[in-house]
Design a protein around this motif. Structure first.
Motif, PDB file in Angstrom:
ATOM      1  N   THR A 115      -9.976  16.967   5.584  1.00 41.32           N
ATOM      2  CA  THR A 115      -9.825  16.996   4.191  1.00 41.32           C
ATOM      3  C   THR A 115     -10.746  18.068   3.551  1.00 41.32           C
ATOM      4  N   THR A 126      -3.385  11.219  -3.409  1.00 36.68           N
ATOM      5  CA  THR A 126      -3.696  10.081  -2.904  1.00 36.68           C
ATOM      6  C   THR A 126      -3.848   9.248  -4.219  1.00 36.68           C
ATOM      7  N   THR A 129      -0.538   8.472  -6.150  1.00 41.91           N
ATOM      8  CA  THR A 129       0.340   7.404  -5.306  1.00 41.91           C
ATOM      9  C   THR A 129      -0.331   5.776  -5.609  1.00 41.91           C
ATOM     10  N   HIS A 130      -1.473   5.664  -5.276  1.00 34.15           N
ATOM     11  CA  HIS A 130      -1.983   4.564  -5.372  1.00 34.15           C
ATOM     12  C   HIS A 130      -2.048   4.107  -7.138  1.00 34.15           C
ATOM     13  N   GLN A 164       4.341  15.540  -5.433  1.00 27.86           N
ATOM     14  CA  GLN A 164       3.777  14.055  -5.151  1.00 27.86           C
ATOM     15  C   GLN A 164       4.827  12.901  -5.733  1.00 27.86           C
ATOM     16  N   MET A 246      -7.240   4.587   5.753  1.00 24.88           N
ATOM     17  CA  MET A 246      -6.335   5.874   5.584  1.00 24.88           C
ATOM     18  C   MET A 246      -6.463   6.818   6.419  1.00 24.88           C
TER      19      MET A 246
END
Length: 268
Positions: A115, A126, A129-130, A164, A246
């Motif tokens: 990353t 990320t 999404t969470h 996303q 993750m």
């Protein structure tokens, strides 16, 4: 219809120690009343500033407010405290749900070297999404018949966030709330006033997560908001173990799936 207003906050390191994505959620009617009261708050303060021959507030920006910069240059600590109390009263009269996730990006790069080219891009997709999962597990579980539209402050990752979001609601059959999210829209603070209180919450959540690096007490401004009966929820964060888990999941993906993930995060 419910509406969520999203903003981010982080420190100035490269990469940041902490990256925070937060959201305040209310109903259509709640948006109307919150908007009216926030406008009245700004106008009331601007009337005071005009009478004193001082620079007016064009908008509330939490970082400038906290550091006496921009429109808040020349303010006194007592003036800042008084305005903070007035902002808290707006939240007290206008119930919201607070959602948020943060990620320590220096730790992310250490534990997940892939990353490193763009940890902020990886954090954006990320944490979105969470946060959507968090909204589904909490707010949408209470309002079972409602859908939600999301509105985020315009940024360099508008396209990545949109991709996303669409990937989750249109293509990911494992995302159990896919039919409850109506849209994700990039907005400007000039056109979407509720991004200003969202900026306040993102900044306060960021400061809370920075306590691990500064060993300071919780800020009174955050405590005053999250202790209100009108406010529910708070931010959560990735730990070192969470990042490692993750990474393990990503390492288990096929090469095509990895390529899609890193492309979404704008990592080449």
């Amino acid at each position: 219809m419910l509406r969520g207003f999203i903003d981010e906050s982080h420190d100035g390191d490269n990469p940041p120690k902490v990256f925070e994505l937060s959201c305040i959620v209310t109903s259509d009617a709640g948006c109307l009343f919150f908007d009216m009261e926030w406008r009245a708050l700004l106008e009331s303060k601007n009337e005071e500033l005009r009478r004193q021959g001082r620079e007016e507030i064009s908008r509330f920006h939490a970082a400038d407010f906290n550091n006496y910069q921009g429109d808040f240059k020349g303010w006194t600590p007592d003036e800042q405290k008084d305005f903070s109390r007035r902002m808290v009263r707006v939240f007290e009269r206008n119930p919201v749900h607070i959602h948020g996730w943060n990620m320590p990006l220096q730790l992310l790069v250490q534990e997940f070297p892939e990353t490193k080219p763009n940890p902020i891009g990886f954090a954006y997709i990320t944490l979105l999404t969470h946060m959507m999962e968090q909204i589904g597990d909490t707010t949408l579980s209470i309002y079972k018949q409602d859908a939600i539209s999301l509105h985020h402050d315009r940024c360099d990752y508008d396209a990545a966030l949109q991709e996303q979001f669409l990937g989750l609601v249109a293509e990911d059959s494992t995302f159990k709330y896919r039919n409850r999210f109506a849209s994700l829209t990039s907005e400007s603070w000039q056109d979407c006033l509720l991004l200003q209180p969202a900026d306040l919450i993102a900044y306060e959540n960021f400061k809370e997560s920075m306590r691990a690096h500064t060993n300071r007490d919780r800020r009174g401004s955050l405590a005053a908001i999250i202790d209100l009966d009108a406010v529910s929820g708070r931010s959560r964060g990735f730990t070192q173990q969470g990042i490692r888990e993750m990474k393990s999941i990503v390492d288990g993906l096929g090469e095509d799936a990895k390529a899609i993930l890193f492309a979404a995060a704008r990592i080449k």
